[in-house]
Motif scaffolding. Structure first.
Motif, PDB file in Angstrom:
ATOM      1  N   ALA A  95      40.985 -31.758  93.084  1.00  0.00           N
ATOM      2  CA  ALA A  95      41.464 -32.947  92.698  1.00  0.00           C
ATOM      3  C   ALA A  95      40.427 -33.864  91.958  1.00  0.00           C
ATOM      4  N   LYS A  96      40.711 -34.619  90.971  1.00  0.00           N
ATOM      5  CA  LYS A  96      39.496 -35.533  90.389  1.00  0.00           C
ATOM      6  C   LYS A  96      39.123 -36.508  91.252  1.00  0.00           C
ATOM      7  N   LYS A  97      39.928 -37.038  92.076  1.00  0.00           N
ATOM      8  CA  LYS A  97      39.753 -38.070  93.170  1.00  0.00           C
ATOM      9  C   LYS A  97      38.552 -37.885  94.170  1.00  0.00           C
ATOM     10  N   ASP A  98      38.258 -36.393  94.224  1.00  0.00           N
ATOM     11  CA  ASP A  98      37.537 -35.998  95.268  1.00  0.00           C
ATOM     12  C   ASP A  98      36.161 -35.560  94.427  1.00  0.00           C
ATOM     13  N   LEU A  99      36.017 -35.714  93.436  1.00  0.00           N
ATOM     14  CA  LEU A  99      34.662 -35.489  92.700  1.00  0.00           C
ATOM     15  C   LEU A  99      33.769 -36.943  92.922  1.00  0.00           C
ATOM     16  N   PRO A 100      32.406 -36.682  92.898  1.00  0.00           N
ATOM     17  CA  PRO A 100      31.657 -37.704  93.005  1.00  0.00           C
ATOM     18  C   PRO A 100      32.039 -38.825  91.763  1.00  0.00           C
ATOM     19  N   GLU A 101      31.719 -40.093  91.943  1.00  0.00           N
ATOM     20  CA  GLU A 101      31.915 -41.245  91.208  1.00  0.00           C
ATOM     21  C   GLU A 101      31.476 -41.047  89.703  1.00  0.00           C
ATOM     22  N   SER A 102      29.986 -40.360  89.946  1.00  0.00           N
ATOM     23  CA  SER A 102      29.325 -40.227  88.539  1.00  0.00           C
ATOM     24  C   SER A 102      29.589 -38.861  88.209  1.00  0.00           C
ATOM     25  N   HIS A 103      30.665 -38.299  87.312  1.00  0.00           N
ATOM     26  CA  HIS A 103      30.699 -37.076  86.882  1.00  0.00           C
ATOM     27  C   HIS A 103      31.477 -37.053  85.512  1.00  0.00           C
ATOM     28  N   ARG A 104      31.288 -35.897  84.801  1.00  0.00           N
ATOM     29  CA  ARG A 104      32.138 -35.952  83.557  1.00  0.00           C
ATOM     30  C   ARG A 104      32.472 -34.566  83.638  1.00  0.00           C
ATOM     31  N   VAL A 105      33.681 -34.486  82.825  1.00  0.00           N
ATOM     32  CA  VAL A 105      34.293 -33.041  82.703  1.00  0.00           C
ATOM     33  C   VAL A 105      34.149 -32.678  81.354  1.00  0.00           C
ATOM     34  N   LEU A 106      33.549 -31.675  81.072  1.00  0.00           N
ATOM     35  CA  LEU A 106      32.997 -31.179  79.592  1.00  0.00           C
ATOM     36  C   LEU A 106      34.021 -29.747  79.097  1.00  0.00           C
ATOM     37  N   LYS A 107      34.846 -29.895  78.177  1.00  0.00           N
ATOM     38  CA  LYS A 107      35.635 -29.023  77.640  1.00  0.00           C
ATOM     39  C   LYS A 107      34.756 -28.285  76.469  1.00  0.00           C
ATOM     40  N   PRO A 108      35.119 -27.123  76.262  1.00  0.00           N
ATOM     41  CA  PRO A 108      34.297 -26.446  75.081  1.00  0.00           C
ATOM     42  C   PRO A 108      34.683 -27.308  73.669  1.00  0.00           C
ATOM     43  N   GLY A 109      33.566 -27.511  73.154  1.00  0.00           N
ATOM     44  CA  GLY A 109      33.532 -28.404  71.739  1.00  0.00           C
ATOM     45  C   GLY A 109      33.838 -29.849  71.933  1.00  0.00           C
ATOM     46  N   ASP A 110      33.637 -30.475  73.248  1.00  0.00           N
ATOM     47  CA  ASP A 110      33.650 -31.810  73.526  1.00  0.00           C
ATOM     48  C   ASP A 110      32.296 -32.256  73.178  1.00  0.00           C
ATOM     49  N   MET A 111      32.229 -33.429  72.489  1.00  0.00           N
ATOM     50  CA  MET A 111      31.090 -34.185  72.274  1.00  0.00           C
ATOM     51  C   MET A 111      30.592 -34.973  73.526  1.00  0.00           C
ATOM     52  N   LYS A 112      29.208 -34.943  73.836  1.00  0.00           N
ATOM     53  CA  LYS A 112      28.766 -35.574  75.211  1.00  0.00           C
ATOM     54  C   LYS A 112      27.572 -36.339  74.717  1.00  0.00           C
ATOM     55  N   THR A 113      27.190 -37.443  75.516  1.00  0.00           N
ATOM     56  CA  THR A 113      25.927 -38.220  75.251  1.00  0.00           C
ATOM     57  C   THR A 113      25.042 -37.331  75.739  1.00  0.00           C
ATOM     58  N   ASP A 167      22.131 -38.709  77.077  1.00  0.00           N
ATOM     59  CA  ASP A 167      21.356 -39.373  78.104  1.00  0.00           C
ATOM     60  C   ASP A 167      21.189 -38.597  79.408  1.00  0.00           C
ATOM     61  N   HIS A 168      19.992 -38.578  80.043  1.00  0.00           N
ATOM     62  CA  HIS A 168      20.042 -37.619  81.222  1.00  0.00           C
ATOM     63  C   HIS A 168      19.990 -38.757  82.582  1.00  0.00           C
ATOM     64  N   ASN A 169      21.146 -38.377  83.148  1.00  0.00           N
ATOM     65  CA  ASN A 169      21.582 -39.066  84.572  1.00  0.00           C
ATOM     66  C   ASN A 169      21.394 -37.934  85.618  1.00  0.00           C
ATOM     67  N   PRO A 170      20.266 -37.911  86.214  1.00  0.00           N
ATOM     68  CA  PRO A 170      20.240 -36.749  87.228  1.00  0.00           C
ATOM     69  C   PRO A 170      21.329 -36.875  88.601  1.00  0.00           C
ATOM     70  N   ASP A 171      22.002 -37.843  88.598  1.00  0.00           N
ATOM     71  CA  ASP A 171      22.830 -37.998  89.852  1.00  0.00           C
ATOM     72  C   ASP A 171      24.456 -37.915  89.319  1.00  0.00           C
ATOM     73  N   ARG A 172      24.611 -37.508  87.942  1.00  0.00           N
ATOM     74  CA  ARG A 172      25.831 -37.281  87.436  1.00  0.00           C
ATOM     75  C   ARG A 172      26.318 -35.791  87.415  1.00  0.00           C
ATOM     76  N   LEU A 173      27.304 -35.439  87.890  1.00  0.00           N
ATOM     77  CA  LEU A 173      27.831 -34.056  88.020  1.00  0.00           C
ATOM     78  C   LEU A 173      28.469 -33.618  86.753  1.00  0.00           C
ATOM     79  N   ASN A 174      27.986 -32.792  85.979  1.00  0.00           N
ATOM     80  CA  ASN A 174      28.707 -32.188  84.729  1.00  0.00           C
ATOM     81  C   ASN A 174      29.414 -30.886  85.233  1.00  0.00           C
ATOM     82  N   ILE A 175      30.891 -31.049  85.020  1.00  0.00           N
ATOM     83  CA  ILE A 175      31.860 -30.012  85.287  1.00  0.00           C
ATOM     84  C   ILE A 175      31.954 -29.229  83.740  1.00  0.00           C
ATOM     85  N   HIS A 176      31.467 -28.057  83.525  1.00  0.00           N
ATOM     86  CA  HIS A 176      31.779 -27.497  82.279  1.00  0.00           C
ATOM     87  C   HIS A 176      33.028 -26.305  82.630  1.00  0.00           C
TER      88      HIS A 176
END
Length: 82
Positions: A40-58, A60-69
Protein backbone atom coordinates in the motif's frame (compact mmCIF):
# COMPACT_ATOMS: atom_id res chain seq x y z
CA UNK A 1 33.17 20.42 6.66
CA UNK A 2 33.13 16.59 6.82
CA UNK A 3 32.41 14.43 3.80
CA UNK A 4 28.83 13.17 3.82
CA UNK A 5 27.99 10.14 1.72
CA UNK A 6 24.26 9.33 1.98
CA UNK A 7 23.58 5.87 3.29
CA UNK A 8 27.20 5.38 4.35
CA UNK A 9 28.21 8.24 6.62
CA UNK A 10 24.74 9.50 7.50
CA UNK A 11 22.46 7.92 10.04
CA UNK A 12 18.90 9.10 9.61
CA UNK A 13 15.60 7.71 10.80
CA UNK A 14 14.52 6.79 7.27
CA UNK A 15 15.22 3.09 7.70
CA UNK A 16 17.58 0.70 6.05
CA UNK A 17 17.49 0.10 2.29
CA UNK A 18 17.54 -3.67 2.85
CA UNK A 19 14.34 -3.38 4.92
CA UNK A 20 12.56 -1.72 2.00
CA UNK A 21 14.05 -4.19 -0.49
CA UNK A 22 12.64 -7.07 1.57
CA UNK A 23 9.22 -5.40 1.84
CA UNK A 24 8.86 -4.26 -1.78
CA UNK A 25 10.84 -6.38 -4.26
CA UNK A 26 8.58 -8.17 -6.73
CA UNK A 27 5.41 -6.50 -5.42
CA UNK A 28 3.13 -3.94 -7.03
CA UNK A 29 2.43 -0.59 -5.40
CA UNK A 30 -1.28 -0.34 -4.61
CA UNK A 31 -3.67 2.43 -3.57
CA UNK A 32 -5.46 -0.08 -1.36
CA UNK A 33 -4.06 -2.46 1.27
CA UNK A 34 -0.94 -4.59 1.41
CA UNK A 35 -0.90 -8.35 0.78
CA UNK A 36 1.40 -11.01 -0.69
CA UNK A 37 1.53 -9.38 -4.13
CA UNK A 38 1.06 -5.66 -3.39
CA UNK A 39 2.21 -2.95 -0.99
CA UNK A 40 0.00 0.00 0.00
CA UNK A 41 1.20 3.51 -0.92
CA UNK A 42 -0.04 4.77 2.44
CA UNK A 43 2.58 2.59 4.17
CA UNK A 44 5.50 4.18 2.27
CA UNK A 45 7.56 6.95 3.85
CA UNK A 46 6.27 10.48 3.30
CA UNK A 47 9.26 11.29 1.11
CA UNK A 48 9.07 8.75 -1.72
CA UNK A 49 8.59 8.55 -5.46
CA UNK A 50 7.55 5.70 -7.71
CA UNK A 51 9.44 5.62 -11.00
CA UNK A 52 8.21 3.64 -14.00
CA UNK A 53 10.43 2.85 -17.01
CA UNK A 54 10.82 5.98 -19.14
CA UNK A 55 9.49 8.35 -16.47
CA UNK A 56 11.10 11.76 -16.24
CA UNK A 57 12.58 12.59 -12.85
CA UNK A 58 14.28 15.48 -11.17
CA UNK A 59 18.02 15.20 -10.65
CA UNK A 60 18.01 16.79 -7.19
CA UNK A 61 19.51 14.56 -4.53
CA UNK A 62 17.43 14.02 -1.41
CA UNK A 63 19.11 11.37 0.77
CA UNK A 64 15.88 10.78 2.72
CA UNK A 65 13.70 10.20 -0.36
CA UNK A 66 12.88 6.56 -1.12
CA UNK A 67 12.94 5.87 -4.88
CA UNK A 68 10.93 2.85 -5.96
CA UNK A 69 11.84 1.67 -9.47
CA UNK A 70 9.19 -0.39 -11.25
CA UNK A 71 9.66 -2.76 -14.17
CA UNK A 72 7.54 -3.01 -17.32
CA UNK A 73 5.07 -5.24 -15.43
CA UNK A 74 4.68 -2.61 -12.64
CA UNK A 75 6.48 -4.73 -10.04
CA UNK A 76 9.25 -3.27 -7.90
CA UNK A 77 12.65 -3.96 -9.47
CA UNK A 78 14.91 -1.75 -7.34
CA UNK A 79 14.84 0.52 -4.30
CA UNK A 80 17.27 3.41 -3.74
CA UNK A 81 17.59 6.57 -1.70
CA UNK A 82 18.31 9.93 -3.27
Amino acid sequence: MPLVVPGITTNSAKGDKSDWVNKLMGKKISDSGSNEISFAKKDLPESHRVLKPGDMKTMDHNPDRLNIHLGEDDTVQNVTYG
